[in-house]
Design a protein around this motif. Structure first.
Motif, PDB file in Angstrom:
ATOM      1  N   LEU A  85     129.517  64.882 -13.129  1.00  0.00           N
ATOM      2  CA  LEU A  85     128.669  65.810 -12.389  1.00  0.00           C
ATOM      3  C   LEU A  85     129.496  66.529 -11.331  1.00  0.00           C
ATOM      4  CD1 LEU A  85     125.584  63.483 -11.731  1.00  0.00           C
ATOM      5  CD2 LEU A  85     125.787  65.263 -13.488  1.00  0.00           C
ATOM      6  N   PRO A  86     129.094  67.737 -10.959  1.00  0.00           N
ATOM      7  CA  PRO A  86     129.753  68.398  -9.825  1.00  0.00           C
ATOM      8  C   PRO A  86     129.555  67.574  -8.556  1.00  0.00           C
ATOM      9  CG  PRO A  86     128.374  69.943 -11.065  1.00  0.00           C
ATOM     10  CD  PRO A  86     128.048  68.572 -11.571  1.00  0.00           C
ATOM     11  N   LEU A  87     130.502  67.670  -7.647  1.00  0.00           N
ATOM     12  CA  LEU A  87     130.426  66.897  -6.412  1.00  0.00           C
ATOM     13  C   LEU A  87     129.126  67.157  -5.667  1.00  0.00           C
ATOM     14  CD1 LEU A  87     131.689  65.017  -4.308  1.00  0.00           C
ATOM     15  CD2 LEU A  87     132.818  67.023  -3.312  1.00  0.00           C
ATOM     16  N   ALA A  88     128.648  68.390  -5.662  1.00  0.00           N
ATOM     17  CA  ALA A  88     127.425  68.722  -4.922  1.00  0.00           C
ATOM     18  C   ALA A  88     126.236  67.903  -5.416  1.00  0.00           C
ATOM     19  CB  ALA A  88     127.133  70.217  -5.049  1.00  0.00           C
ATOM     20  N   GLU A  89     126.149  67.688  -6.729  1.00  0.00           N
ATOM     21  CA  GLU A  89     125.030  66.911  -7.275  1.00  0.00           C
ATOM     22  C   GLU A  89     125.154  65.435  -6.903  1.00  0.00           C
ATOM     23  OE1 GLU A  89     123.896  67.508 -11.326  1.00  0.00           O
ATOM     24  OE2 GLU A  89     124.542  69.606 -11.324  1.00  0.00           O
ATOM     25  N   VAL A  90     126.380  64.928  -6.913  1.00  0.00           N
ATOM     26  CA  VAL A  90     126.596  63.527  -6.542  1.00  0.00           C
ATOM     27  C   VAL A  90     126.276  63.321  -5.060  1.00  0.00           C
ATOM     28  CG1 VAL A  90     128.306  61.680  -6.379  1.00  0.00           C
ATOM     29  CG2 VAL A  90     128.316  63.216  -8.352  1.00  0.00           C
ATOM     30  N   GLU A  91     126.669  64.268  -4.230  1.00  0.00           N
ATOM     31  CA  GLU A  91     126.350  64.175  -2.802  1.00  0.00           C
ATOM     32  C   GLU A  91     124.843  64.193  -2.573  1.00  0.00           C
ATOM     33  OE1 GLU A  91     129.037  65.977   0.334  1.00  0.00           O
ATOM     34  OE2 GLU A  91     129.382  67.331  -1.360  1.00  0.00           O
ATOM     35  N   LYS A  92     124.146  65.021  -3.326  1.00  0.00           N
ATOM     36  CA  LYS A  92     122.689  65.094  -3.194  1.00  0.00           C
ATOM     37  C   LYS A  92     122.054  63.756  -3.544  1.00  0.00           C
ATOM     38  CE  LYS A  92     118.689  67.813  -4.735  1.00  0.00           C
ATOM     39  NZ  LYS A  92     118.243  68.936  -5.606  1.00  0.00           N
ATOM     40  N   GLU A  93     122.550  63.127  -4.609  1.00  0.00           N
ATOM     41  CA  GLU A  93     122.033  61.816  -5.007  1.00  0.00           C
ATOM     42  C   GLU A  93     122.352  60.762  -3.951  1.00  0.00           C
ATOM     43  OE1 GLU A  93     120.224  58.820  -7.298  1.00  0.00           O
ATOM     44  OE2 GLU A  93     120.107  61.012  -7.396  1.00  0.00           O
ATOM     45  N   PRO A 130     130.327  59.348 -12.695  1.00  0.00           N
ATOM     46  CA  PRO A 130     131.404  60.305 -12.984  1.00  0.00           C
ATOM     47  C   PRO A 130     131.201  61.604 -12.209  1.00  0.00           C
ATOM     48  CG  PRO A 130     130.606  59.292 -15.007  1.00  0.00           C
ATOM     49  CD  PRO A 130     129.637  58.910 -13.926  1.00  0.00           C
ATOM     50  N   VAL A 131     132.291  62.114 -11.661  1.00  0.00           N
ATOM     51  CA  VAL A 131     132.217  63.302 -10.813  1.00  0.00           C
ATOM     52  C   VAL A 131     133.471  64.140 -11.025  1.00  0.00           C
ATOM     53  CG1 VAL A 131     133.238  62.024  -8.881  1.00  0.00           C
ATOM     54  CG2 VAL A 131     131.942  64.106  -8.420  1.00  0.00           C
ATOM     55  N   THR A 132     133.334  65.436 -10.840  1.00  0.00           N
ATOM     56  CA  THR A 132     134.489  66.326 -10.907  1.00  0.00           C
ATOM     57  C   THR A 132     134.517  67.190  -9.655  1.00  0.00           C
ATOM     58  OG1 THR A 132     135.642  67.974 -12.264  1.00  0.00           O
ATOM     59  CG2 THR A 132     133.242  68.117 -12.185  1.00  0.00           C
ATOM     60  N   VAL A 133     135.724  67.448  -9.145  1.00  0.00           N
ATOM     61  CA  VAL A 133     135.869  68.183  -7.897  1.00  0.00           C
ATOM     62  C   VAL A 133     137.197  68.930  -7.916  1.00  0.00           C
ATOM     63  CG1 VAL A 133     136.932  66.206  -6.726  1.00  0.00           C
ATOM     64  CG2 VAL A 133     135.803  67.975  -5.372  1.00  0.00           C
ATOM     65  N   SER A 134     137.233  70.071  -7.256  1.00  0.00           N
ATOM     66  CA  SER A 134     138.463  70.861  -7.174  1.00  0.00           C
ATOM     67  C   SER A 134     138.865  71.050  -5.722  1.00  0.00           C
ATOM     68  CB  SER A 134     138.266  72.231  -7.842  1.00  0.00           C
ATOM     69  OG  SER A 134     138.011  72.091  -9.221  1.00  0.00           O
ATOM     70  N   GLY A 135     140.165  71.131  -5.490  1.00  0.00           N
ATOM     71  CA  GLY A 135     140.665  71.333  -4.142  1.00  0.00           C
ATOM     72  C   GLY A 135     142.175  71.218  -4.108  1.00  0.00           C
ATOM     73  N   THR A 136     142.704  71.082  -2.909  1.00  0.00           N
ATOM     74  CA  THR A 136     144.150  70.996  -2.710  1.00  0.00           C
ATOM     75  C   THR A 136     144.483  69.718  -1.957  1.00  0.00           C
ATOM     76  OG1 THR A 136     144.271  73.414  -2.572  1.00  0.00           O
ATOM     77  CG2 THR A 136     146.181  72.165  -1.782  1.00  0.00           C
ATOM     78  N   PHE A 137     145.421  68.944  -2.488  1.00  0.00           N
ATOM     79  CA  PHE A 137     145.799  67.685  -1.854  1.00  0.00           C
ATOM     80  C   PHE A 137     146.561  67.928  -0.550  1.00  0.00           C
ATOM     81  CE2 PHE A 137     145.579  65.604  -6.181  1.00  0.00           C
ATOM     82  CZ  PHE A 137     144.557  64.731  -5.833  1.00  0.00           C
TER      83      PHE A 137
END
Length: 234
Positions: free
Chosen positions: A43-51, A62-69
């Motif tokens: 799931l997108p991070l936003a949905e996991v955060e909502k839950e 399971p979650v997927t997220v994008s960004g810079t380390f």
């Protein structure tokens, strides 16, 4: 008097057996939930955060997220993997909205704690991480664990706030309230070794219940014999 004490003990043993049966049902439900979660699509991070905001529990989702380390802020959690001692590397991931989330990138051997010795794995630029969401710990899980040595960057329990506070994040930073364990996608150079989430919840409640009920049955037999003895003697 002994008979009365025996009856009290019998009730205690029966209560303990029943409690273990209740724990058995709870554990079976928990294991089923974990199995369903780990086999679901990320799931997108936003949905996991909502839950998480709604239930407080997203463990193993399971979650997927994008960004810079932000590799300069990696934190080292003491761990073992396949018999070797070392660390799980928790690295802040900067999100597009300016927040940060701590990613457990995986295991490194003890003698490779220095990031300079595994520079190839320090991925630059924007990345997409898929893994499992993990609930934060509300407190130190056991008094038997050593205290975290923040000065040496060695953590013995996953204190999310202490990890973030010592990671050199910008002043006033906002932290996503969960961890993410990265999956086993190979990192450049092979380190860190991802996919180190251990799902091993012992379920011995049935054996415990049988033990308590067995002791209760034995005690009941003794009490019955004790009650019958005077009648036989007369």
């Amino acid at each position: 008097m002994l008979l009365g004490l025996g009856l009290v003990l019998l009730l205690i043993l029966l209560a303990l057996g029943t409690w273990q049966v209740q724990r058995l049902h709870w554990k079976e439900g928990l294991l089923q939930t974990i199995d369903q979660r780990t086999h679901s699509a990320p799931l997108p991070l936003a949905e996991v955060e909502k839950e998480f905001a709604s239930t407080g529990d997203v463990d193993y989702t399971p979650v997927t997220v994008s960004g810079t380390f932000l590799h300069s802020g990696e934190r080292h959690f003491y761990a073992t993997w396949e018999g070797d001692a070392g660390f799980n590397v928790y690295t802040p991931l900067a999100l597009d909205d300016g927040r940060f989330v701590l990613i457990n990138r995986g295991f490194i051997p003890y003698d490779l704690k220095d990031p300079a010795k595994r520079a190839e794995g320090q991925i630059q630029g924007k990345v997409t991480i898929t893994g499992l969401a993990r609930n934060p710990l509300p407190a130190k899980p056991s008094m038997m664990l050593p205290d975290n040595d923040v000065a040496k960057n060695i953590f013995y329990w996953k204190d999310r706030d202490a990890m973030a506070a010592s990671a050199g994040l910008p002043a006033g930073f906002t932290l996503v309230p969960i961890f993410i364990d990265a999956d086993k996608t190979l990192n450049p150079g092979g380190l860190p070794i991802g996919g180190v989430t251990i799902i091993d919840l012992p379920n011995s409640h049935l054996q415990y219940a049988m033990t308590w009920y067995g002791l209760a049955a034995a005690l009941a037999a003794v009490l019955i014999l004790r009650l019958r003895r005077p009648a036989k003697e007369e």
